[in-house]
Structure formats: C-alpha cells, structure tokens
Design a protein around this motif. Structure first.
Motif, PDB file in Angstrom:
ATOM      1  N   PHE A   3       0.746  -3.827   9.061  1.00 24.76           N
ATOM      2  CA  PHE A   3      -0.789  -4.147   8.629  1.00 24.76           C
ATOM      3  C   PHE A   3      -0.826  -5.626   8.344  1.00 24.76           C
ATOM      4  O   PHE A   3      -1.687  -6.284   8.864  1.00 24.76           O
ATOM      5  N   GLN A   4       0.392  -6.217   7.692  1.00 16.49           N
ATOM      6  CA  GLN A   4       0.360  -7.665   7.258  1.00 16.49           C
ATOM      7  C   GLN A   4       0.434  -8.616   8.658  1.00 16.49           C
ATOM      8  O   GLN A   4      -0.212  -9.488   8.575  1.00 16.49           O
TER       9      GLN A   4
ATOM     10  N   MET B 186       7.547  -7.881   3.333  1.00 11.23           N
ATOM     11  CA  MET B 186       6.151  -7.753   3.990  1.00 11.23           C
ATOM     12  C   MET B 186       5.471  -9.255   4.141  1.00 11.23           C
ATOM     13  O   MET B 186       4.829  -9.573   5.041  1.00 11.23           O
TER      14      MET B 186
ATOM     15  N   LYS C 179      -0.884  -8.006  11.233  1.00 15.17           N
ATOM     16  CA  LYS C 179      -2.025  -8.080  12.075  1.00 15.17           C
ATOM     17  C   LYS C 179      -3.135  -8.728  11.233  1.00 15.17           C
ATOM     18  O   LYS C 179      -3.923  -9.625  11.872  1.00 15.17           O
ATOM     19  N   LEU C 180      -3.008  -9.017   9.928  1.00 14.62           N
ATOM     20  CA  LEU C 180      -3.822  -9.816   9.143  1.00 14.62           C
ATOM     21  C   LEU C 180      -3.638 -11.454   9.568  1.00 14.62           C
ATOM     22  O   LEU C 180      -4.626 -12.265   9.492  1.00 14.62           O
ATOM     23  N   TYR C 181      -2.341 -11.607  10.132  1.00 14.63           N
ATOM     24  CA  TYR C 181      -2.092 -12.937  10.432  1.00 14.63           C
ATOM     25  C   TYR C 181      -2.045 -13.042  11.818  1.00 14.63           C
ATOM     26  O   TYR C 181      -1.645 -14.036  12.612  1.00 14.63           O
ATOM     27  N   LYS C 182      -2.545 -11.969  12.745  1.00 12.81           N
ATOM     28  CA  LYS C 182      -2.848 -11.967  14.172  1.00 12.81           C
ATOM     29  C   LYS C 182      -1.575 -12.355  14.770  1.00 12.81           C
ATOM     30  O   LYS C 182      -1.389 -13.256  16.058  1.00 12.81           O
TER      31      LYS C 182
ATOM     32  N   GLU D 206       4.518   0.464   8.336  1.00 15.68           N
ATOM     33  CA  GLU D 206       3.060   0.409   8.560  1.00 15.68           C
ATOM     34  C   GLU D 206       2.469  -0.856   7.643  1.00 15.68           C
ATOM     35  O   GLU D 206       1.699  -1.466   8.015  1.00 15.68           O
ATOM     36  N   ASN D 207       2.927  -0.846   6.526  1.00 16.20           N
ATOM     37  CA  ASN D 207       2.884  -2.125   5.620  1.00 16.20           C
ATOM     38  C   ASN D 207       2.804  -3.334   6.410  1.00 16.20           C
ATOM     39  O   ASN D 207       2.195  -4.174   6.226  1.00 16.20           O
TER      40      ASN D 207
ATOM     41  N   ASP E 157       0.843  -1.061  -0.131  1.00 10.64           N
ATOM     42  CA  ASP E 157       0.123   0.000  -0.026  1.00 10.64           C
ATOM     43  C   ASP E 157       0.903   1.273  -0.100  1.00 10.64           C
ATOM     44  O   ASP E 157       1.510   1.542   1.009  1.00 10.64           O
TER      45      ASP E 157
ATOM     46  N   ASN F 188      -8.185  -3.175  11.888  1.00 10.42           N
ATOM     47  CA  ASN F 188      -7.034  -3.187  11.178  1.00 10.42           C
ATOM     48  C   ASN F 188      -7.365  -2.588   9.565  1.00 10.42           C
ATOM     49  O   ASN F 188      -6.828  -1.787   9.011  1.00 10.42           O
TER      50      ASN F 188
ATOM     51  N   MET G 214       0.737   3.950   2.946  1.00 14.94           N
ATOM     52  CA  MET G 214       1.363   3.705   4.126  1.00 14.94           C
ATOM     53  C   MET G 214       3.031   3.642   4.078  1.00 14.94           C
ATOM     54  O   MET G 214       3.435   3.174   3.140  1.00 14.94           O
TER      55      MET G 214
ATOM     56  N   ASN H 220      -9.353  -7.497  13.025  1.00 16.21           N
ATOM     57  CA  ASN H 220      -9.118  -7.114  11.692  1.00 16.21           C
ATOM     58  C   ASN H 220      -9.794  -6.088  11.115  1.00 16.21           C
ATOM     59  O   ASN H 220      -9.718  -5.390  10.365  1.00 16.21           O
TER      60      ASN H 220
END
Lengths: 324, 251
Positions: free
Chosen positions: A100-101, A148, A103-106, A96-97, A89, B5, A92, B2
């Motif tokens: 973000f990634q 990322m 957090k997608l994978y917790k 930050e990129n 992105d 997020n 960002m 999410n």
C-alpha cells in the motif's frame, strides 16, 4: 549539499501560540540529526512543517535546496515521516501494508517487491510474516512502521519520538536499525526524542531548542563546552576512609572545590586533567588507599538541563555534585 | 492509480470489521421489516399499492445515508492511528484521497441497497420496470451516496471528534429522511410543504427509485432531472471536500 536548511522560521498558530520563533538550522546530508527540547519547545511543529503537513507563518525552509512551499509534491516524494503514533494498518498484513505504501509513492510493482523483500530481511521481520499485524508487540509494530516508510527509499527519514513507550530491549533494537538505515541506505535521519542517551549515542549533530528557538547545535563534543567542568570521583572501601582522605585533601592549600558524599569524594577539576594525576599522587604518597578513581564527564542530560533551564534532577552523579 | 489503492484498503477494512456493515444496515432493515408491516396496515386504506414497495426507495436512500456516515467516521479512526497524516504527506493527489474514500462509501451503499431489494422480495415486492429497471436502480443510489459521502467526509474533517460527528450526522440524516417522500405520498400534503420537499435533492432519487419499482415503464424525464441535479451537487461537494482536506495542512 545540505539536506535541510531553515532560515528565520516562524510558526504562529491560529490560536495565537507561537511554536517556532525565528529558528535557524542546517542538517547535513547523510547525518543523524537529533532535535531535543522540553515539551512544547516546537519539535513536532517543526517536523510537521518540514514534512509539508503544516504551513509555516514566515521564514524559509529548504529540502535539498528546494523551498518546501514551492515544491511540496517533490518534497513529499523525497521524505518519509515515522510519527509518534504507529501508523500501520492493522487490518492488513505486513506485506499488504508495505505494498500500500509503495503504491502511494507510485513505485512499480517489480521494484516494490524487491525493496519489500530487502527490507523484511534487513529489519528481521521474516518470522512475523504469517501472523496478523494486530498481534505484534509494540517493538515489532514500530519496526514494521519504519520498514514500511523505507519502501519509498526516502532521502530524509523523520523519526518523531520513535522509541517512546518501548521497553529497553526494543529500544536498543531500534537504535541498531536507525544506524543500519544511515549506513546501508545513506538516508539522512531527523530524529526527535525524549531519551537523551539515545540522542547522545546515535547522533552526528544534536540541536537543543526551547520556546521555538535554537539554543545550541553541534556534535556531542561541541556541546560539552557549555559545561566546561569535569569531576573527579574517588571511591573508598568505607565512609571512614573516605572522610579521612577528604579531611587530608581539604587541608592541602590547593583551592580545590571538594565534596564528600558517603564513601565517595567528588572534586571539580575544570578542564585541567593534570589535576587528576596530582590528586591521586598525593593520596598514594600519603598512603590513603582508594578503590576506584575516574573522571565523570557531563552527560547530555546535564547540558540539556542547563541550557533549557528546566529544574535539575539529581539522577546523574554530575548533578548530585553540582547541587551539593 | 491511488484512488483504487485507497478504495481497496478501505474496503478491506470494512470486511475485516463486519460489525460496521451490520450496524449500517440494521436500522434501515428494521424500518423495512417492522415499520412497513405495522404502518402498512393503516396505509392500506389510503394507498392501493404494497406499502413495502412504496417505502423501499426511501429505505434504500436511508441505507446510503448510514453507509456514507460510517465512511466519514473512518477519518477519525485514521487520525487517531496516524495513517491520515501518513497518507497526507505522501505524494498522493488530494482528489485521489477524497475519491478513494467516497467510492468506498458508494460501493457499500450499492451493496447494502441491493441486499434490501433482495430481502424485500420476500415481502412480495416486484421491480415492475424489469431488468433495465433493476440495473437503473444503481444510478440514484450512486448519486445519492456520492453526494452524501462528500457531505460526511467534509463534516468529519471539520469536527473535532467522533462524538460530535455522530450527533451532527444523526441530525442531518433525520432531517433529510423525514423531509422527503420516503414514508408518505405527497398528494395530500400542503403546498408549502410540497415546495419545501422540492429543495431536498434526495426526494428526486427516491421518486425515481419509486417509479422504477412501481411503474412498468421507465420515467426518463424523472431520470434526467435527477441526473442533472445530482451531477451539479456531486461536483460541488467533491471540490468542497478537496478544499477542506487541503485546509487540514493549513493549521
């Protein structure tokens, strides 16, 4: 344990196009596996199925022995896919990129921070931290894209033509990074590429597919058997000397498949390398001086073209000879 | 979580691209300032209220249409950049992806609707229902935006490119806007047209917003009818959006 196992995979799109036709493959854990094929061979369809983006029509697909359709969420947590388009992105920052990634994978914040720091170092991205992502060159964007995707520590990394559109220097940097990922992170890498020298250089296993079917699979050495020929290439100071030597060798009753091209002589010696010594010995004994002598092995490009029956190009010396 | 997020990522995109905020508010703003000033002069004879106050609810709903339509457009940007596929093959629940994007459109709608309220204060508009009324303005905007964002999201996934998407959304928005009570009172319209208006759910949010602006008591009856209708519609559109997203992996 196999990282990926594919049995009788068929993918037929709603418009009737059959992209994969009874495909069978095995990718071993920890290896770099390259998938080659002409445009429309089914490479992207296969990656899209293995990454859970598309559903298959029939057959079986396993990631670490788990059927993809039965455990898509589990599979997604074990893989990452760097697609043909750079997916970072640009609004960002670099960090930050990556956050973000993660957090997608917790991934918890502490682990994520450690991983991000490590990846920034490993991928040599420190000096780009203070600049906006939109200002990065294509090579750096691609490097960040891969970094990322590594934040989730995937067990399998899919790279769909990652070096397309990059200059040779960026491409070589990326090759180093791919090797580093395999070595340092023990990640299985599934690579598709149009650059055959890339596959030849990086891969433990190369698989060539066409029209949705596997044609040949194995290490580069194993694939060489599909063209069981070596070529002797002898270079002379000038064309006149080359012609003299050519006529001399031609007159020897040895059934050699011999060809003259400017100041070079090409001789097909099949797999018997002793012939190489005999030819050179004959030339030396008869005082035909030459500048260079080497055995030209078939390149992956030659094997690829032969197997996919695509119109042969005359770029490689090997093909020049075969055509001549 | 999410949803947050994805929501924060999209909000960040919005503020990094302020033109997208400007473009979504500019048309409703023109309606509010220019149309109300000119048309207000003709409407003086038939209505005994400030015409800007009268059309403000409709313009607030129009701005939510604009914001939500722009929210669906983000899908096309994400698809062309590759992040759509990246998010879809990550272990994120499909419902989180949908809600993250819908809530971004809802947040922007509430933000822009309140900008319109602030601007309308310069045109002698007063919120007659007081502080509680001002707070309650959020509810119909939230419902309208959620439902419209769901529609935009679903349509954006169904259509092949942004050009067709923009054309379809313009048709949808114009139809819903003109087939509502946004610009005129219903007293003098025919029975057939009045029945037709009851089929447009946005009429209920416009009417409730109008009651908050023009009346000094809160019309709880209107509030509950609107809440029930939109709760059902929002739940339906949410599930339709999630199903449509799931079908993206079913080529």
């Amino acid at each position: 344990m196999d990282a990926i196992k594919i049995e009788n995979l068929v993918k037929k799109y709603k418009n009737g196009v059959k992209a994969l036709n009874d495909l069978n493959l095995i990718v071993k854990k920890g290896e770099i596996f390259s998938l080659l094929g002409p445009n429309g061979a089914g490479k992207s369809s296969l990656i899209n199925i293995l990454t859970t983006y598309y559903k298959k029509t029939s057959g079986k697909t396993f990631i670490f022995e788990k059927e993809i359709d039965e455990k898509p969420a589990w599979v997604r947590s074990k893989i990452a896919c760097v697609s043909q388009n750079i997916s970072i992105d640009e609004h960002m920052s670099l960090v930050e990129n990556m956050i973000f990634q993660s957090k997608l994978y917790k991934i918890d914040a502490h682990t994520a921070k450690n991983r991000i720091d490590t990846l920034i170092k490993q991928f040599e991205l420190q000096s780009y931290l203070k600049y906006p992502v939109a200002s990065y060159s294509g090579g750096i964007k691609r490097r960040l894209d891969i970094a990322m995707h590594m934040v989730s520590n995937p067990k399998i990394l899919f790279l769909d033509e990652p070096t397309t559109g990059l200059d040779i220097s960026s491409r070589k940097n990326l090759w180093e990074i791919i090797k580093k990922i395999q070595h340092d992170f023990k990640t299985t890498i599934f690579l598709t590429t149009h650059y055959l020298e890339e596959a030849e250089m990086l891969s433990d296993t190369i698989c060539i597919i066409n029209e949705g079917k596997e044609i040949a699979c194995g290490s580069y050495l194993e694939l060489e058997k599909y063209i069981p020929q070596n070529i002797v290439k002898i270079g002379f100071l000038n064309e006149k000397l080359a012609e003299k030597s050519y006529n001399f060798l031609k007159n020897q009753k040895n059934n050699l498949n011999i060809n003259l091209q400017k100041k070079y002589i090409f001789i097909n010696i099949s797999q018997d390398k002793k012939v190489f010594e005999i030819i050179l010995n004959k030339l030396l004994v008869n005082k035909f001086s030459f500048e260079s002598a080497e055995i030209v092995k078939p390149k992956l490009e030659d094997i690829f073209l032969k197997l996919t029956e695509v119109e042969r190009r005359t770029s490689s010396e090997y093909n020049q000879y075969i055509i001549a | 979580m999410n949803i947050i997020n994805i929501l924060l990522r999209n909000i960040k995109w919005r503020f990094q691209n302020p033109i997208s905020i400007l473009l979504t508010i500019i048309q409703p703003l023109l309606w509010l300032v220019l149309y109300s000033t000119i048309a207000g002069q003709f409407m003086k004879e038939t209505m005994n209220v400030n015409y800007v106050s009268f059309i403000l609810p409709g313009i607030m709903v129009l701005v939510t249409f604009s914001c939500c339509s722009s929210g669906g457009y983000i899908n096309f940007i994400m698809k062309s950049k590759g992040s759509f596929q990246r998010i879809l093959i990550s272990p994120v629940r499909r419902s989180d992806i949908v809600l993250g994007q819908i809530f971004e459109a809802v947040s922007l709608s509430i933000f822009e609707a309140f900008i319109l309220v602030l601007i309308s204060l310069f045109f002698s508009v007063r919120i007659e229902s007081g502080i509680l009324g001002i707070l309650l303005l959020i509810v119909p905007i939230f419902f309208s935006a959620f439902f419209m964002a769901g529609i935009s999201y679903t349509i954006s996934l169904k259509l092949p490119n942004e050009v067709i998407y923009e054309t379809v959304m313009s048709l949808v928005i114009l139809f819903l806007f003109f087939m509502s009570t946004a610009l005129f009172p219903t007293e003098n319209v025919s029975v057939f047209f009045r029945v037709l208006l009851t089929l447009n759910p946005f009429v209920y949010s416009i009417n409730f917003l109008r009651s908050l602006i023009l009346e000094n008591t809160i019309n709880w009856n209107s509030f509950f009818i609107m809440t029930i209708i939109f709760s059902v519609l929002c739940i339906i559109i949410f599930f339709v959006s999630v199903k449509t997203l799931e079908k993206q992996t079913d080529s």
